[in-house]
Scaffold this motif. Structure first.
Motif, PDB file in Angstrom:
ATOM      1  N   ARG A 116     -14.487  20.464  48.589  1.00 55.90           N
ATOM      2  CA  ARG A 116     -14.642  19.893  49.934  1.00 55.90           C
ATOM      3  C   ARG A 116     -13.339  19.948  50.728  1.00 55.90           C
ATOM      4  NH1 ARG A 116     -18.218  14.982  47.634  1.00 55.90           N
ATOM      5  NH2 ARG A 116     -20.188  16.096  47.558  1.00 55.90           N
ATOM      6  N   VAL A 117     -12.227  19.599  50.082  1.00 51.21           N
ATOM      7  CA  VAL A 117     -10.936  19.585  50.768  1.00 51.21           C
ATOM      8  C   VAL A 117     -10.543  20.991  51.208  1.00 51.21           C
ATOM      9  CG1 VAL A 117      -8.457  19.203  50.409  1.00 51.21           C
ATOM     10  CG2 VAL A 117     -10.094  17.476  49.675  1.00 51.21           C
ATOM     11  N   VAL A 118     -10.672  21.956  50.301  1.00 52.69           N
ATOM     12  CA  VAL A 118     -10.271  23.332  50.612  1.00 52.69           C
ATOM     13  C   VAL A 118     -11.161  23.912  51.704  1.00 52.69           C
ATOM     14  CG1 VAL A 118     -10.120  25.672  49.680  1.00 52.69           C
ATOM     15  CG2 VAL A 118      -9.224  23.757  48.365  1.00 52.69           C
ATOM     16  N   THR A 119     -12.455  23.695  51.607  1.00 58.07           N
ATOM     17  CA  THR A 119     -13.371  24.240  52.612  1.00 58.07           C
ATOM     18  C   THR A 119     -13.108  23.628  53.986  1.00 58.07           C
ATOM     19  OG1 THR A 119     -15.038  24.613  50.911  1.00 58.07           O
ATOM     20  CG2 THR A 119     -15.793  24.596  53.177  1.00 58.07           C
ATOM     21  N   ALA A 120     -12.848  22.322  54.015  1.00 65.88           N
ATOM     22  CA  ALA A 120     -12.574  21.662  55.298  1.00 65.88           C
ATOM     23  C   ALA A 120     -11.161  21.947  55.794  1.00 65.88           C
ATOM     24  CB  ALA A 120     -12.788  20.163  55.169  1.00 65.88           C
ATOM     25  N   GLY A 121     -10.269  22.351  54.880  1.00 66.63           N
ATOM     26  CA  GLY A 121      -8.882  22.635  55.264  1.00 66.63           C
ATOM     27  C   GLY A 121      -8.095  21.401  55.642  1.00 66.63           C
ATOM     28  N   ILE A 122      -8.424  20.255  55.042  1.00 63.65           N
ATOM     29  CA  ILE A 122      -7.743  18.998  55.388  1.00 63.65           C
ATOM     30  C   ILE A 122      -6.689  18.652  54.330  1.00 63.65           C
ATOM     31  CG2 ILE A 122      -9.562  17.997  56.815  1.00 63.65           C
ATOM     32  CD1 ILE A 122     -10.514  16.484  54.277  1.00 63.65           C
ATOM     33  N   TYR A 123      -5.707  19.474  54.211  1.00 58.03           N
ATOM     34  CA  TYR A 123      -4.652  19.283  53.210  1.00 58.03           C
ATOM     35  C   TYR A 123      -3.664  18.219  53.672  1.00 58.03           C
ATOM     36  CZ  TYR A 123      -6.385  23.849  51.801  1.00 58.03           C
ATOM     37  OH  TYR A 123      -7.179  24.888  51.426  1.00 58.03           O
ATOM     38  N   GLY A 124      -4.106  17.007  53.845  1.00 56.53           N
ATOM     39  CA  GLY A 124      -3.195  15.950  54.246  1.00 56.53           C
ATOM     40  C   GLY A 124      -2.742  16.068  55.685  1.00 56.53           C
ATOM     41  N   SER A 125      -3.537  16.744  56.518  1.00 56.28           N
ATOM     42  CA  SER A 125      -3.120  16.954  57.902  1.00 56.28           C
ATOM     43  C   SER A 125      -3.545  15.814  58.818  1.00 56.28           C
ATOM     44  CB  SER A 125      -3.710  18.258  58.420  1.00 56.28           C
ATOM     45  OG  SER A 125      -5.119  18.216  58.336  1.00 56.28           O
ATOM     46  N   ILE A 126      -4.347  14.884  58.294  1.00 56.53           N
ATOM     47  CA  ILE A 126      -4.772  13.756  59.112  1.00 56.53           C
ATOM     48  C   ILE A 126      -3.790  12.618  58.887  1.00 56.53           C
ATOM     49  CG2 ILE A 126      -6.637  12.124  59.573  1.00 56.53           C
ATOM     50  CD1 ILE A 126      -8.522  14.245  58.339  1.00 56.53           C
ATOM     51  N   PRO A 127      -2.960  12.285  59.889  1.00 54.23           N
ATOM     52  CA  PRO A 127      -1.945  11.254  59.673  1.00 54.23           C
ATOM     53  C   PRO A 127      -2.563   9.864  59.532  1.00 54.23           C
ATOM     54  CG  PRO A 127      -1.885  12.051  61.935  1.00 54.23           C
ATOM     55  CD  PRO A 127      -2.919  12.848  61.218  1.00 54.23           C
ATOM     56  N   GLU A 128      -2.011   9.101  58.612  1.00 52.92           N
ATOM     57  CA  GLU A 128      -2.412   7.713  58.444  1.00 52.92           C
ATOM     58  C   GLU A 128      -1.188   6.852  58.698  1.00 52.92           C
ATOM     59  OE1 GLU A 128      -4.436   6.748  54.823  1.00 52.92           O
ATOM     60  OE2 GLU A 128      -5.472   8.663  54.797  1.00 52.92           O
TER      61      GLU A 128
END
Length: 196
Positions: A116-128
């Motif tokens: 899911r992470v790889v397909t969505a490409g969300i490698y920690g790019s959403i800041p918290e």
């Protein structure tokens, strides 16, 4: 070993070998990400692994359904073997079931999440709030974790096969010893009758 036990062995060994085949087909991708450092660098291999993961994730739903049926078949084999189990079943099959369950946990927590992470490409790019960029898992680390999870899962499944082989050997050895004791007892009976 009865017919039900032999069939249950088949229900366990078949799916386990099936999973190992799937993992073996991913090994060429994982090998270059985990264990080698080619002269040209790993970037090309990270791209290849990422494309491979995206391709697998986009496969038709029948693929994941077949995989989940195979997982359920393995569990069915364990439950058949542990129903009215002997002491050897508890030792070998109980440990095998624990390893199989650990493998399923690795699959669910690391591999499915990695898909899911790889397909969505969300490698920690959403800041918290409160997190720095170095607190995120990078693309390379995510792909390494995915590859390492495949390797861990393969080792766990090999452990299941080793325990099943050990159980088979222990049962055969016990049957041979019982047959030898029966033969010895029979010979003693015959020699006792001859003396009378």
């Amino acid at each position: 070993m009865g017919k039900a036990n032999s069939f249950a062995n088949f229900l366990i060994i078949g799916p386990t070998c099936f999973f190992l085949g799937i993992l073996f087909s991913s090994f060429p991708y994982d090998y270059n990400v985990l264990w080698t450092t080619p002269p040209e660098g790993r970037d090309a291999y990270f791209n290849i692994l990422e494309d491979h993961i995206k391709f697998l994730y986009a496969s038709p739903p029948i693929i994941s359904r077949i995989l989940h049926i195979a997982i359920a078949t393995g569990f069915a084999g364990f439950f058949v073997k542990l129903y009215r189990a002997t002491e050897a079943n508890y030792l070998f099959d109980g440990a095998s079931l624990a390893l199989y369950f650990a493998g399923i946990l690795v699959y669910i927590t690391n591999i499915v999440k990695g898909f899911r992470v790889v397909t969505a490409g969300i490698y920690g790019s959403i800041p918290e709030e409160g997190l720095q960029p170095e607190d995120y898992i990078s693309r390379e680390d995510t792909l390494r974790v995915f590859a390492a999870s495949n390797t861990i899962l393969a080792l766990v499944l090999v452990g299941v096969l080793v325990l099943q082989a050990g159980h088979w050997y222990a049962v055969r050895k016990e049957e041979a010893e019982i047959a030898a004791m029966d033969k010895e007892a029979e010979e003693k009976k015959k020699s006792g009758k001859k003396k009378q």
